[in-house]
Design a protein around this motif. Sequence first.
Motif, PDB file in Angstrom:
ATOM      1  N   ASP A  54       0.812  -1.215   0.115  1.00  0.00           N
ATOM      2  CA  ASP A  54       0.223  -0.158  -0.131  1.00  0.00           C
ATOM      3  C   ASP A  54       1.024   1.347   0.082  1.00  0.00           C
ATOM      4  O   ASP A  54       2.045   1.379   0.482  1.00  0.00           O
ATOM      5  CB  ASP A  54      -0.812  -0.060   1.309  1.00  0.00           C
ATOM      6  CG  ASP A  54      -2.023  -0.739   1.200  1.00  0.00           C
ATOM      7  OD1 ASP A  54      -2.494  -1.173  -0.023  1.00  0.00           O
ATOM      8  OD2 ASP A  54      -2.868  -1.154   2.028  1.00  0.00           O
ATOM      9  N   THR A  55       0.287   2.310  -0.656  1.00  0.00           N
ATOM     10  CA  THR A  55       0.982   3.574  -0.589  1.00  0.00           C
ATOM     11  C   THR A  55       0.718   4.390   0.542  1.00  0.00           C
ATOM     12  O   THR A  55      -0.199   5.263   0.448  1.00  0.00           O
ATOM     13  CB  THR A  55       0.575   4.433  -1.850  1.00  0.00           C
ATOM     14  OG1 THR A  55       0.979   3.441  -3.213  1.00  0.00           O
ATOM     15  CG2 THR A  55       1.472   5.622  -2.213  1.00  0.00           C
ATOM     16  N   ASN A 103      -2.346  13.495  -6.459  1.00  0.00           N
ATOM     17  CA  ASN A 103      -3.817  14.044  -6.713  1.00  0.00           C
ATOM     18  C   ASN A 103      -4.375  14.730  -5.369  1.00  0.00           C
ATOM     19  O   ASN A 103      -4.768  13.804  -4.468  1.00  0.00           O
ATOM     20  CB  ASN A 103      -4.664  13.263  -7.315  1.00  0.00           C
ATOM     21  CG  ASN A 103      -5.939  13.806  -7.807  1.00  0.00           C
ATOM     22  OD1 ASN A 103      -6.438  14.724  -7.310  1.00  0.00           O
ATOM     23  ND2 ASN A 103      -6.456  13.119  -9.024  1.00  0.00           N
ATOM     24  N   GLY A 131      -7.265  15.873  -4.659  1.00  0.00           N
ATOM     25  CA  GLY A 131      -8.434  15.597  -4.323  1.00  0.00           C
ATOM     26  C   GLY A 131      -9.402  16.933  -4.381  1.00  0.00           C
ATOM     27  O   GLY A 131     -10.724  17.120  -4.131  1.00  0.00           O
ATOM     28  N   GLN A 191     -10.023  14.242  -0.889  1.00  0.00           N
ATOM     29  CA  GLN A 191      -9.706  12.821  -0.699  1.00  0.00           C
ATOM     30  C   GLN A 191      -8.198  12.758  -1.568  1.00  0.00           C
ATOM     31  O   GLN A 191      -8.133  12.712  -2.729  1.00  0.00           O
ATOM     32  CB  GLN A 191     -10.565  11.930  -1.643  1.00  0.00           C
ATOM     33  CG  GLN A 191     -12.115  11.743  -0.801  1.00  0.00           C
ATOM     34  CD  GLN A 191     -11.819  11.076   0.304  1.00  0.00           C
ATOM     35  OE1 GLN A 191     -11.357   9.744   0.396  1.00  0.00           O
ATOM     36  NE2 GLN A 191     -12.144  11.744   1.424  1.00  0.00           N
ATOM     37  N   LYS A 219      -5.100  11.548  -3.163  1.00  0.00           N
ATOM     38  CA  LYS A 219      -4.706  10.218  -3.882  1.00  0.00           C
ATOM     39  C   LYS A 219      -3.255  10.186  -4.136  1.00  0.00           C
ATOM     40  O   LYS A 219      -2.798  10.996  -4.481  1.00  0.00           O
ATOM     41  CB  LYS A 219      -5.564   9.845  -5.019  1.00  0.00           C
ATOM     42  CG  LYS A 219      -6.937   9.845  -4.950  1.00  0.00           C
ATOM     43  CD  LYS A 219      -7.589   9.596  -6.268  1.00  0.00           C
ATOM     44  CE  LYS A 219      -9.290   9.568  -5.975  1.00  0.00           C
ATOM     45  NZ  LYS A 219     -10.085   9.422  -7.335  1.00  0.00           N
ATOM     46  N   SER A 227      -0.537   7.681  -5.766  1.00  0.00           N
ATOM     47  CA  SER A 227      -0.208   6.467  -6.638  1.00  0.00           C
ATOM     48  C   SER A 227       1.256   6.546  -6.999  1.00  0.00           C
ATOM     49  O   SER A 227       1.872   7.322  -7.434  1.00  0.00           O
ATOM     50  CB  SER A 227      -1.350   6.438  -7.921  1.00  0.00           C
ATOM     51  OG  SER A 227      -0.662   7.759  -8.741  1.00  0.00           O
ATOM     52  N   GLU A 235      -2.666   2.693  -6.232  1.00  0.00           N
ATOM     53  CA  GLU A 235      -3.258   3.968  -5.841  1.00  0.00           C
ATOM     54  C   GLU A 235      -3.992   3.695  -4.389  1.00  0.00           C
ATOM     55  O   GLU A 235      -4.685   2.929  -4.421  1.00  0.00           O
ATOM     56  CB  GLU A 235      -4.230   4.583  -6.588  1.00  0.00           C
ATOM     57  CG  GLU A 235      -4.654   5.943  -6.284  1.00  0.00           C
ATOM     58  CD  GLU A 235      -5.674   6.609  -7.212  1.00  0.00           C
ATOM     59  OE1 GLU A 235      -6.924   6.432  -7.046  1.00  0.00           O
ATOM     60  OE2 GLU A 235      -5.060   7.292  -8.074  1.00  0.00           O
ATOM     61  N   THR A 236      -3.684   4.389  -3.595  1.00  0.00           N
ATOM     62  CA  THR A 236      -4.500   4.521  -2.300  1.00  0.00           C
ATOM     63  C   THR A 236      -5.069   5.969  -1.953  1.00  0.00           C
ATOM     64  O   THR A 236      -4.583   6.971  -2.525  1.00  0.00           O
ATOM     65  CB  THR A 236      -3.724   4.251  -0.927  1.00  0.00           C
ATOM     66  OG1 THR A 236      -2.444   5.157  -0.917  1.00  0.00           O
ATOM     67  CG2 THR A 236      -3.271   2.821  -1.062  1.00  0.00           C
ATOM     68  N   THR A 237      -6.017   5.826  -1.244  1.00  0.00           N
ATOM     69  CA  THR A 237      -6.707   7.417  -0.913  1.00  0.00           C
ATOM     70  C   THR A 237      -6.838   7.458   0.454  1.00  0.00           C
ATOM     71  O   THR A 237      -7.162   6.538   1.280  1.00  0.00           O
ATOM     72  CB  THR A 237      -8.321   7.262  -1.609  1.00  0.00           C
ATOM     73  OG1 THR A 237      -8.207   7.243  -2.879  1.00  0.00           O
ATOM     74  CG2 THR A 237      -8.984   8.729  -1.265  1.00  0.00           C
ATOM     75  N   GLN A 238      -6.556   8.850   1.022  1.00  0.00           N
ATOM     76  CA  GLN A 238      -6.660   9.129   2.622  1.00  0.00           C
ATOM     77  C   GLN A 238      -7.477  10.233   2.692  1.00  0.00           C
ATOM     78  O   GLN A 238      -7.265  11.362   1.708  1.00  0.00           O
ATOM     79  CB  GLN A 238      -5.336   9.107   3.081  1.00  0.00           C
ATOM     80  CG  GLN A 238      -4.317   9.941   2.679  1.00  0.00           C
ATOM     81  CD  GLN A 238      -2.779   9.496   3.001  1.00  0.00           C
ATOM     82  OE1 GLN A 238      -2.251   8.808   2.522  1.00  0.00           O
ATOM     83  NE2 GLN A 238      -2.461  10.444   4.151  1.00  0.00           N
ATOM     84  N   ASP A 239      -7.827  10.543   3.751  1.00  0.00           N
ATOM     85  CA  ASP A 239      -8.696  11.889   3.980  1.00  0.00           C
ATOM     86  C   ASP A 239      -7.617  13.237   4.178  1.00  0.00           C
ATOM     87  O   ASP A 239      -6.551  12.766   5.096  1.00  0.00           O
ATOM     88  CB  ASP A 239      -9.673  11.641   5.330  1.00  0.00           C
ATOM     89  CG  ASP A 239     -10.716  11.034   4.914  1.00  0.00           C
ATOM     90  OD1 ASP A 239     -11.095  10.458   3.984  1.00  0.00           O
ATOM     91  OD2 ASP A 239     -11.474  10.411   5.987  1.00  0.00           O
TER      92      ASP A 239
END
Length: 359
Positions: A211-212, A265, A267, A317, A319, A321, A344-348
């Motif tokens: 995971d990133t 990115n 978000g 969000q 992102k 990657s 890619e992973t997404t975090q708040d």
Amino acid sequence: MTTARHTPRWAAALAAAAVLWSAGTAYADDVPGGTTTPPPDSPKGGSHGQDIYASATHSQIKVTYVKGNGGGKKGNLGAVDPNWEPPACWYEPVFSPEALKRFVDESDGDGDVGIHQSWFGKELWTDHYRDGKADDNMDTNWTSAPGYKNYNIGKDGYFWRSVAPDDTDPKSWDCGLIMFWQDAGQIPKVPHAPTAKTLADYAYDKIKVPDTEIELKPETKSTVNLPTWVWLDKGTFQEVKVRAELPNTGLWAETTAKPVALHLNPGTDDAETSPASGDCKINDDGSIGTPYKTGDADKTPPCGITYLRATNGKPYQLKASVTWQITWEGTGGTGGDLPDGTFETTQDMNVQEIQSVNR
């Protein structure tokens, strides 16, 4: 009585009489995208010891994770090239003469002779592989497949069968030959015979990367117009290498994924990235970006984000990657490049209006 050896699955329920055979039943899909569904009691599985079953969705390819298979969460890569996909079908050796005879004797001959063709009943197998009776391939021209005498016992080689990881893939119809003989030490000269590149593509589809999980400063809440530093420590992302070998062929390939860039990115359009492209390169030591130090708050980070507007109860969000460069090497000095992969992973990401900053 006239009987049909090849019967569309979708028609079986409406024309059961068309698939009757004096000692068995031959099932065949007739439309690309159909599935081969055996009777409920028919065997499925691998081919080891007493569990020798002819199932065309189970490959004999052996996969080994040579490097980069440590702990933590992992996921499969997505190819950057949208047109790239793993091989839909190929042929591989599955039975020696003795193993085929044992399979027929012990299982009553219930199994697959091709991706879209199943035979249920011992006599279907003995007719073709023991008694020399010709049968039909399911290739474009429905060519005739010559029969064999006594399962070719006494000869050195293997019966090869088509394999498709997903038999609903229309391209799996490209491998339409029923199970055929090939002398030992030789690769069949047929379309979609396996190569080292086939195994490299197969290994690509098995690569799992970590995971990133990027490091951020500030960690929990960014501030409008002040940069958020982003970095990954060296050693967080290392090469991943997967080896695929096809038994009884001498074919092998090792596919290597090497991390080369992190893309951010934010978000939201109300943000700026550093670099402007959002692509943070991998440093020579394997790290990404530069860790934040006290006093760096007003500096531009080599890898980071500056948010221009605060969140209002709903976090952005973010992102992240990582791009992985994919190469392979295999049998006989073969090798080359494969399309880059991404994960890619997404975090708040919460952003506050400026108040005070610890430097």
